[in-house]
Design an enzyme around this catalytic site. Structure first.
Site, PDB file in Angstrom:
ATOM      1  N   HIS A  19      36.861  40.430  40.195  1.00  0.00           N
ATOM      2  CA  HIS A  19      36.773  41.472  39.054  1.00  0.00           C
ATOM      3  C   HIS A  19      35.655  40.944  38.300  1.00  0.00           C
ATOM      4  CE1 HIS A  19      41.263  42.020  39.071  1.00  0.00           C
ATOM      5  NE2 HIS A  19      41.363  40.866  39.718  1.00  0.00           N
ATOM      6  N   THR A  21      34.813  41.046  34.014  1.00  0.00           N
ATOM      7  CA  THR A  21      35.714  41.022  32.633  1.00  0.00           C
ATOM      8  C   THR A  21      35.669  42.365  31.865  1.00  0.00           C
ATOM      9  OG1 THR A  21      33.743  39.894  31.414  1.00  0.00           O
ATOM     10  CG2 THR A  21      35.413  38.522  32.210  1.00  0.00           C
ATOM     11  N   GLU A  84      37.835  36.533  37.462  1.00  0.00           N
ATOM     12  CA  GLU A  84      37.111  37.272  36.710  1.00  0.00           C
ATOM     13  C   GLU A  84      35.911  36.807  36.348  1.00  0.00           C
ATOM     14  OE1 GLU A  84      37.879  40.217  34.886  1.00  0.00           O
ATOM     15  OE2 GLU A  84      40.052  40.383  34.976  1.00  0.00           O
ATOM     16  N   HIS A 126      38.169  44.639  42.855  1.00  0.00           N
ATOM     17  CA  HIS A 126      39.480  45.460  42.075  1.00  0.00           C
ATOM     18  C   HIS A 126      39.371  46.936  42.473  1.00  0.00           C
ATOM     19  CE1 HIS A 126      41.790  45.616  38.017  1.00  0.00           C
ATOM     20  NE2 HIS A 126      42.534  45.817  39.301  1.00  0.00           N
TER      21      HIS A 126
HETATM   22 ZN   LIG Z   1      39.390  44.071  37.274  1.00  0.00          ZN
END
Ligand SMILES: [Zn+2]
Length: 238
Positions: A19, A21, A84, A126
Site C-alpha cells: 500500500h 499511506t 504501508e 492494494h
Molecule cells: Zn491501501
C-alpha cells in the site's frame, strides 16, 4: 508502535499486500493506523527514510485490505501481510518513492516472502485486490526492481502498438477470453463477455502494476500479450 486494530488470523499468510499511506505525513498515518476509532492497521509502515515500524505482529490479522478479492478469496486480511509505504499518494501530487525507502521495502519484502514462502504471483498491490476503490501503491512503485531482488512477478511489457484495443461497452468472445485470463491470474472478474466498468477497472489495475506506459483501462494488444506472458511465467495459465 503497537496498533490495537487487529484480530485473530484464521489462515496462514500467503499474500504480501503493498500500500501507500495516502497521507501527507508518516506521523499522521501511523496515528490513524493505531487509532481504535479508525479500525485500520497494517503489519508494517516504511517511512520515507527507510525506517520500518511494526504495528501488528505477523501472526495476527491486521485490517488493511478492506473489501477485496483475489483468486476467489474475499478475506484478504486473513491471508496476507500488509505493508504501508509512506507516500502522500495521487491525492497529494504522488511524489517519487525515495531510494532509501525502496531499499528498505525490498529488504522487508524479501524477508517476509522467504519466511512465509509467498509465491511471486501473490505479491500484490492494494489496487490489484480492490481495483474499483484503490490506486495504491501506484504506477511509480518499482515492481520490476522488486522482481529482480526475488520479490513478486514481472515480465517485460510488450511494446505499445497503434491498435485501439477493446474497451468499455464492447462485448463478445474476445472480452470473455480477456476476463478469463485476468481471472486466471487472480483478479476478481467474471467471464461475462461484456466489457463493463468492473472489467475496465481491473484492466486499469493490471496496467498500473504491469504495463505502466499507458494506464487507460483499454485492453490493447500490448496489455493482452503482457498478461499472457505473465500467466505463462507464473504458471497461472490454463
Ligand atoms: Zn491501501
Amino acid at each position: 508502535m503497537p496498533s490495537p486494530n487487529h484480530d485473530e488470523r484464521m489462515l496462514p499468510a500467503d499474500i504480501l499486500l503493498l500500500h501507500y499511506t495516502g497521507m501527507t505525513s508518516t506521523a499522521a498515518a501511523v496515528e490513524r493506523l493505531c487509532d481504535p476509532a479508525a479500525k485500520v492497521s497494517s503489519h508494517y509502515v516504511v517511512d520515507e527514510c527507510g525506517t520500518v515500524l511494526q504495528l501488528v505482529p505477523e501472526i495476527h490479522r491486521a485490517w488493511h485490505a478492506g473489501q477485496s478479492s483475489w483468486d476467489g478469496v474475499s478475506d484478504i486480511n486473513s491471508h496476507s501481510i500488509g505493508i504501508e509505504i509512506a507516500n502522500p499518494g495521487h491525492g497529494f501530487g504522488y511524489p517519487d518513492f525515495p531510494e532509501a525507502q525502496i531499499a528498505a521495502v525490498i529488504a522487508l519484502c524479501r524477508d517476509i516472502v522467504t519466511r512465509h514462502r509467498i509465491r511471486a504471483d501473490r505479491v500484490l498491490a492494494h489496487s490489484d485486490v480492490a481495483p474499483q476503490r484503490k490506486l495504491d501503491p501506484g504506477e511509480k512503485f518499482p515492481w520490476a526492481r522488486l522482481h529482480c531482488c526475488g520479490v513478486g512477478a514481472w515480465v517485460t511489457p510488450l511494446p505499445i502498438g497503434t491498435d485501439a484495443g477493446l474497451g468499455l461497452g464492447d462485448c463478445g468472445p474476445e472480452i470473455a477470453n480477456l476476463q478469463s485470463a485476468l481471472r486466471d491470474y487472480g483478479y476478481g472478474v467474471e467471464a461475462t463477455g461484456v466489457y463493463d466498468e468492473l472489467t475496465e477497472a481491473v484492466v486499469t489495475a493490471f496496467q498500473r502494476h504491469f504495463r505502466t506506459d499507458c494506464i487507460d483501462g483499454r485492453a490493447d494488444r500490448s496489455t493482452i500479450e503482457t498478461l499472457q506472458a505473465l500467466l505463462a511465467a507464473t504458471d497461472r495459465g490454463r
